[in-house]
Every structure is written in C-alpha cells, then in structure tokens.
Design an enzyme around this catalytic site. Structure first.
Site, PDB file in Angstrom:
ATOM      1  N   ARG A  14      15.532  15.569  -1.967  1.00 59.25           N
ATOM      2  CA  ARG A  14      14.170  14.448  -2.154  1.00 59.25           C
ATOM      3  C   ARG A  14      13.307  14.364  -1.042  1.00 59.25           C
ATOM      4  O   ARG A  14      12.127  14.652  -1.187  1.00 59.25           O
ATOM      5  CB  ARG A  14      15.063  13.154  -2.435  1.00 59.25           C
ATOM      6  CG  ARG A  14      14.213  12.012  -3.061  1.00 59.25           C
ATOM      7  CD  ARG A  14      13.431  11.445  -2.242  1.00 59.25           C
ATOM      8  NE  ARG A  14      14.131  10.531  -1.090  1.00 59.25           N
ATOM      9  CZ  ARG A  14      13.703   9.903  -0.161  1.00 59.25           C
ATOM     10  NH1 ARG A  14      12.374  10.068   0.104  1.00 59.25           N
ATOM     11  NH2 ARG A  14      14.318   9.338   0.852  1.00 59.25           N
ATOM     12  N   ASP A  15      13.810  13.934   0.127  1.00 56.15           N
ATOM     13  CA  ASP A  15      12.904  13.575   1.315  1.00 56.15           C
ATOM     14  C   ASP A  15      12.320  14.577   1.776  1.00 56.15           C
ATOM     15  O   ASP A  15      11.179  15.105   2.204  1.00 56.15           O
ATOM     16  CB  ASP A  15      13.612  12.422   2.255  1.00 56.15           C
ATOM     17  CG  ASP A  15      12.659  11.832   3.142  1.00 56.15           C
ATOM     18  OD1 ASP A  15      11.627  12.026   3.172  1.00 56.15           O
ATOM     19  OD2 ASP A  15      13.302  11.046   3.726  1.00 56.15           O
ATOM     20  N   HIS A 212      18.764   6.288   8.819  1.00 53.81           N
ATOM     21  CA  HIS A 212      18.034   7.492   8.600  1.00 53.81           C
ATOM     22  C   HIS A 212      16.860   7.629   9.503  1.00 53.81           C
ATOM     23  O   HIS A 212      16.051   6.953   9.554  1.00 53.81           O
ATOM     24  CB  HIS A 212      17.331   6.746   7.271  1.00 53.81           C
ATOM     25  CG  HIS A 212      16.591   7.855   6.467  1.00 53.81           C
ATOM     26  ND1 HIS A 212      16.681   8.234   5.289  1.00 53.81           N
ATOM     27  CD2 HIS A 212      15.188   7.953   6.671  1.00 53.81           C
ATOM     28  CE1 HIS A 212      15.646   9.065   4.832  1.00 53.81           C
ATOM     29  NE2 HIS A 212      14.574   8.654   5.636  1.00 53.81           N
ATOM     30  N   HIS A 214      14.053  10.143  10.969  1.00 51.67           N
ATOM     31  CA  HIS A 214      13.192  11.200  11.165  1.00 51.67           C
ATOM     32  C   HIS A 214      13.150  11.780  12.622  1.00 51.67           C
ATOM     33  O   HIS A 214      13.392  10.955  13.619  1.00 51.67           O
ATOM     34  CB  HIS A 214      11.807  10.842  10.602  1.00 51.67           C
ATOM     35  CG  HIS A 214      11.837  10.862   9.124  1.00 51.67           C
ATOM     36  ND1 HIS A 214      11.487  11.824   8.439  1.00 51.67           N
ATOM     37  CD2 HIS A 214      12.368   9.894   8.294  1.00 51.67           C
ATOM     38  CE1 HIS A 214      11.532  11.395   7.071  1.00 51.67           C
ATOM     39  NE2 HIS A 214      12.166  10.339   7.066  1.00 51.67           N
ATOM     40  N   CYS A 245       7.568  11.488   4.547  1.00 50.56           N
ATOM     41  CA  CYS A 245       6.988  10.535   3.606  1.00 50.56           C
ATOM     42  C   CYS A 245       5.387  10.902   3.338  1.00 50.56           C
ATOM     43  O   CYS A 245       4.817  10.846   4.226  1.00 50.56           O
ATOM     44  CB  CYS A 245       7.360   9.088   3.612  1.00 50.56           C
ATOM     45  SG  CYS A 245       6.386   7.927   2.495  1.00 50.56           S
ATOM     46  N   ASN A 254      13.130  15.010   8.815  1.00 43.22           N
ATOM     47  CA  ASN A 254      14.253  14.273   8.816  1.00 43.22           C
ATOM     48  C   ASN A 254      15.084  14.941   9.911  1.00 43.22           C
ATOM     49  O   ASN A 254      14.950  16.071  10.465  1.00 43.22           O
ATOM     50  CB  ASN A 254      15.006  14.155   7.795  1.00 43.22           C
ATOM     51  CG  ASN A 254      14.594  13.443   6.551  1.00 43.22           C
ATOM     52  OD1 ASN A 254      13.591  13.557   6.053  1.00 43.22           O
ATOM     53  ND2 ASN A 254      15.138  12.132   6.294  1.00 43.22           N
TER      54      ASN A 254
HETATM   55  P1  HMG Z   1       1.495   1.977  -9.522  1.00 47.17           P
HETATM   56  O1  HMG Z   1       0.274   2.740 -10.152  1.00 47.17           O
HETATM   57  O2  HMG Z   1       1.187   0.793  -8.820  1.00 47.17           O
HETATM   58  O3  HMG Z   1       2.260   1.371 -11.102  1.00 47.17           O
HETATM   59  O4  HMG Z   1       2.477   2.818  -9.091  1.00 47.17           O
HETATM   60  P2  HMG Z   1       1.592   0.675 -12.090  1.00 47.17           P
HETATM   61  O5  HMG Z   1       2.829  -0.223 -12.609  1.00 47.17           O
HETATM   62  O6  HMG Z   1       0.358  -0.138 -11.864  1.00 47.17           O
HETATM   63  O7  HMG Z   1       1.310   1.727 -13.558  1.00 47.17           O
HETATM   64  C1  HMG Z   1       0.287   2.417 -13.281  1.00 47.17           C
HETATM   65  C2  HMG Z   1       0.750   3.694 -14.190  1.00 47.17           C
HETATM   66  O8  HMG Z   1       1.575   4.595 -13.635  1.00 47.17           O
HETATM   67  C3  HMG Z   1       0.933   3.552 -15.815  1.00 47.17           C
HETATM   68  O9  HMG Z   1       0.852   4.679 -16.385  1.00 47.17           O
HETATM   69  C4  HMG Z   1       2.601   3.452 -15.521  1.00 47.17           C
HETATM   70  O10 HMG Z   1       3.229   3.672 -16.770  1.00 47.17           O
HETATM   71  C5  HMG Z   1       2.749   4.473 -14.365  1.00 47.17           C
HETATM   72  P3  HMG Z   1      -0.382   4.251 -17.583  1.00 47.17           P
HETATM   73  O11 HMG Z   1       0.028   3.076 -18.375  1.00 47.17           O
HETATM   74  O12 HMG Z   1      -1.683   4.114 -16.787  1.00 47.17           O
HETATM   75  O13 HMG Z   1      -0.269   5.776 -18.038  1.00 47.17           O
HETATM   76  N1  HMG Z   1       4.022   4.392 -13.872  1.00 47.17           N
HETATM   77  C6  HMG Z   1       5.023   5.486 -13.432  1.00 47.17           C
HETATM   78  N2  HMG Z   1       5.284   6.564 -14.060  1.00 47.17           N
HETATM   79  C7  HMG Z   1       6.347   7.367 -13.778  1.00 47.17           C
HETATM   80  N3  HMG Z   1       7.101   6.867 -12.870  1.00 47.17           N
HETATM   81  C8  HMG Z   1       7.012   5.643 -12.466  1.00 47.17           C
HETATM   82  C9  HMG Z   1       5.981   4.657 -12.867  1.00 47.17           C
HETATM   83  N4  HMG Z   1       5.545   3.532 -12.302  1.00 47.17           N
HETATM   84  C10 HMG Z   1       4.404   3.315 -13.046  1.00 47.17           C
HETATM   85  N5  HMG Z   1       8.022   4.936 -11.706  1.00 47.17           N
HETATM   86  C11 HMG Z   1       4.772   3.458  -7.921  1.00 47.17           C
HETATM   87  C12 HMG Z   1       3.724   2.659  -8.474  1.00 47.17           C
HETATM   88  C13 HMG Z   1       5.691   3.097  -7.099  1.00 47.17           C
HETATM   89  C14 HMG Z   1       5.277   4.137  -8.977  1.00 47.17           C
HETATM   90  C15 HMG Z   1       3.472   4.547  -7.315  1.00 47.17           C
HETATM   91  O14 HMG Z   1       3.055   4.162  -6.179  1.00 47.17           O
HETATM   92  C16 HMG Z   1       4.546   5.667  -6.686  1.00 47.17           C
HETATM   93  O15 HMG Z   1       4.808   6.419  -7.462  1.00 47.17           O
HETATM   94  N6  HMG Z   1       4.351   5.969  -5.174  1.00 47.17           N
HETATM   95  C17 HMG Z   1       5.287   7.145  -4.602  1.00 47.17           C
HETATM   96  C18 HMG Z   1       6.241   6.329  -3.543  1.00 47.17           C
HETATM   97  C19 HMG Z   1       6.886   7.698  -3.014  1.00 47.17           C
HETATM   98  O16 HMG Z   1       7.656   8.470  -3.649  1.00 47.17           O
HETATM   99  N7  HMG Z   1       6.970   7.361  -1.748  1.00 47.17           N
HETATM  100  C20 HMG Z   1       7.949   8.549  -1.027  1.00 47.17           C
HETATM  101  C21 HMG Z   1       9.349   7.989  -0.965  1.00 47.17           C
HETATM  102  S1  HMG Z   1       9.804   6.852   0.071  1.00 47.17           S
HETATM  103  C22 HMG Z   1      10.347   7.458   1.787  1.00 47.17           C
HETATM  104  O17 HMG Z   1      10.082   8.571   1.668  1.00 47.17           O
HETATM  105  C23 HMG Z   1      10.860   6.511   2.475  1.00 47.17           C
HETATM  106  C24 HMG Z   1      12.497   6.833   2.843  1.00 47.17           C
HETATM  107  O18 HMG Z   1      12.507   8.195   2.930  1.00 47.17           O
HETATM  108  C25 HMG Z   1      13.041   6.071   3.868  1.00 47.17           C
HETATM  109  C26 HMG Z   1      12.278   6.293   5.362  1.00 47.17           C
HETATM  110  O19 HMG Z   1      11.943   7.303   5.738  1.00 47.17           O
HETATM  111  O20 HMG Z   1      12.038   5.321   5.936  1.00 47.17           O
HETATM  112  C27 HMG Z   1      13.105   6.436   1.697  1.00 47.17           C
HETATM  113 MG    MG Z   2      12.869   9.382   4.981  1.00 46.09          MG
END
Ligand code: HMG
Ligand code: MG
Length: 314
Positions: A14-15, A212, A214, A245, A254
């Site tokens: 994933r990450d 966690h 990086h 991210c 990471n």
């Molecule tokens: P959004 O656009 O704000 O959601 O997305 P919405 O509710 O306004 O919906 C808009 C459209 O998106 C709609 O479709 C929804 O159905 C669709 P439409 O009606 O226009 O056709 N939708 C989705 N489709 C599929 N799966 C979903 C989903 N939700 C809404 N879950 C959202 C909000 C959070 C989904 C978006 O901003 C997103 O996907 N962001 C990506 C976030 C991400 O993956 N970040 C990386 C991971 S975090 C990280 O790496 C940190 C970590 O490792 C820890 C660390 O290192 O600190 C964990």
């Molecule tokens: Mg991370």
C-alpha cells in the site's frame, strides 16, 4: 496484537506502491503479497479503497482483496492479517463488499495536510471516523488508526507536541485496536520521538501503539530504536524502503523492512521474518519494476554480498 516479541507491519503493497507512477499489474501484486506472507510477515497492508483517480496504483484493491478471500496467502506463522486503508464511508462499503476483515482509518495532526490528502479538516475527519467505527464494529472488523504529520507537516512545518498528543488521544478514544503514529515526511528525531511517545505510553501503555517512520533524512532506524527502548513493539515498514504519500510533497520512502529486520535479527530479537526470503522478494520486485535499489542499505548489502555467503546477509 503481536504473538512475537516484535510485530512488523508491512505497508509495502500500500504505502510502498501508492507513490509509484508505474502501475504494477494485479498478478505481480498477488505474487508480492504471497511472497511477503511466505517470508513470515503476519500483518500486510495490501491496498487502499481510496478514489482510483487520486491514487491509480490502488485501483485494483477490490480485485486483490477478493482474490485473497478465496486464496489466503500461506504464512509460516498461520494466518496473515490483510489490512486495507479506508478513507470514508464509500471506502468502507467497498472494503466490506470485498470481504476485508482488517481496515485502517487515517487522519493527520495538521489541517492543511489533511485537506490535501482527504479533503477534510482534522475535526471533520473525526466526525466521519466515529461513524465508520460504528459500522466497522457492526461487521466485527479490526481497526487500525493512523495519525499522520505527528512531528511535522509539509505545509505547516513543525508541530507542537501538545497538539499532536491531543489528536493521538482522540484517535485512541475512537476505540481503534492499534494506533499508528506517523512521521509522514520523515522529519522526526529520537528526542522528538521521546517527547511524543513517553507521555502517550505513560497514559495508555504500549499495547496499542505502533510507529510509522518515513526515512527522508535517514533518521527512521534511530527513531525505531528510540521507540523500542521506550517499550514500543509494533513497527510499520515497507520492503526496499519504498513509499510516501502522493499528497505530502518531499516525503521519501518508509523505513525499509530489510533495515529493520536486519537490525532486530542482529540484536537477537525475534520478529518472525525470514531475512533471505524478504530480500529475495525485494530483489525480484525491483526487477519487475525495473527500478534501482537505493533506499535500503541492508538490501544493497544483501545484493552485494549474497553470493559470498556472508554471515550477515543470510
Ligand atoms: P472526495 O472527492 O472528497 O469524496 O474524495 P466525495 O465524497 O466528495 O465524492 C466525490 C466522488 O468520489 C463521488 O463520485 C464519490 O462516489 C467518489 P461521483 O458521484 O462524483 O461519481 N468517491 C469514491 N470513490 C471510490 N472510493 C472512495 C470514494 N469516496 C468518494 N473511497 C477521498 C475523498 C478521501 C476518497 C479522496 O480525497 C481520496 O481518495 N484521497 C486519497 C487519499 C490517499 O490515498 N492518501 C494516501 C494514503 S494516506 C498516507 O499515505 C499516510 C500514511 O501512510 C501514514 C503516514 O505516513 O503518515 C497512512
Ligand atoms: Mg506513510
């Protein structure tokens, strides 16, 4: 959550992959997860149910999850816990429909990063996660809670420890089974790690805590050692040091799983991972991705020495 002296929580699929532009095919991802489980990694973050247009590498998470429901990976320690990152209600619905049993919710300490990452302020994300937690418990899911940018935010800079602690406390109050404390952009140092972990552990113990890190500035292993000495026994890591991210500019990979496993192995601390099998998996992955290994020192040494039967690299 760990049956071993330390738990390594592998976030590579994933990450590790989410930040890679080149899409790894489904068959390769299935191979990767199976190989990591076979190397003895019990906790595997396999994918994320986020918007596929935002993180294209994760678009096939449904297919992956469904595959592993039918064909659980073989693990020398028994079952493998397959975790999936879930950002909102829609993500949780997709996870449940795909047969997921372990999910991870996430938020951050800083509003600016959280808005870029998931389009919500930190407070707004807790409102959503409260409902997600109710639904997850109805389905008997195990839940991990990530808190990002604990030591620093790419947009807001340094974070006041007192503020970070408030958000971490809030995540624990939500009732998560494990709290992953995140240095999203790799700016933490051992003193800062102690400043956050010591009061948290005094108040809540270590059982639910995971770290966690990086490795943007080469401090991840030092931070892991500091955490270990404070009593932490759960560590997130990513094979080959892949990761980052896509919404956190400047974040590098990471903490590399090889570096961490080498470190525990040489200190005589059992983490259940077959070092050679892990390194061979990474070497094969980098070959399939046509990528050069540059983040993990231990993996680089393994590649340089493995034909020489070095005692350190087996
Ligand atoms: P959004 O656009 O704000 O959601 O997305 P919405 O509710 O306004 O919906 C808009 C459209 O998106 C709609 O479709 C929804 O159905 C669709 P439409 O009606 O226009 O056709 N939708 C989705 N489709 C599929 N799966 C979903 C989903 N939700 C809404 N879950 C959202 C909000 C959070 C989904 C978006 O901003 C997103 O996907 N962001 C990506 C976030 C991400 O993956 N970040 C990386 C991971 S975090 C990280 O790496 C940190 C970590 O490792 C820890 C660390 O290192 O600190 C964990
Ligand atoms: Mg991370």
């Amino acid at each position: 959550m760990s049956e071993l002296p330390v738990q390594i929580f592998e976030v590579g699929p994933r990450d590790g992959l989410q930040n890679e532009k080149q899409i790894l095919g489904l068959a390769d991802k299935i191979w990767l997860v199976q190989a990591l489980a076979a190397a003895g990694l019990r906790d595997l973050e396999t994918g994320s149910f986020v918007r596929p247009d935002k993180v294209p590498q994760m678009a096939d998470t449904e297919a992956l999850a469904q595959h592993f429901v039918k064909h659980p990976p073989v693990n020398p320690h028994g079952s493998t816990r397959m975790w999936y990152l879930v950002p909102n209600q829609k993500g949780l619905e997709r996870a449940i429909a795909s047969g997921a049993t372990h999910v991870a919710f996430f938020t951050a300490v800083s509003d600016s990063f959280n808005k870029k990452n998931i389009g919500k302020s930190v407070d707004e994300s807790f409102v959503e996660m409260k409902q997600l937690m109710i639904d997850a418990k109805k389905h008997s899911l195990k839940v991990r809670g990530y808190v990002s940018t604990v030591w620093g935010c790419p947009f807001e800079g340094r974070i006041a420890p007192a503020h970070a602690l408030l958000v971490l406390e809030k995540m624990l109050e939500l009732g998560v089974d494990q709290l992953s404390i995140g240095d999203t952009i790799g700016v933490a140092n051992p003193s800062g790690v102690k400043e956050i972990l010591a009061p948290l552990i005094r108040a809540h113990g270590v059982e639910k805590m995971a770290v966690h890190f990086h490795d943007t500035r080469g401090t991840a292993l030092a931070n892991a050692l500091q955490s270990y000495e404070l009593g932490i026994r759960a560590f997130d890591a990513s094979l080959g040091g892949l990761g980052g991210c896509p919404f956190a500019p400047g974040a590098a990979g990471n903490l590399a799983t090889e570096d961490l496993v080498y470190f525990f192995k040489e200190m005589g601390i059992e983490c259940g991972v077959n070092y050679r099998a892990l390194c061979e998996t990474s070497v094969e992955l980098f070959k399939r991705m046509k990528k050069t290994i540059h983040s993990s020192k231990a993996l680089q040494a393994y590649v340089a020495n493995c034909t020489k039967n070095s005692v350190w690299d087996s």
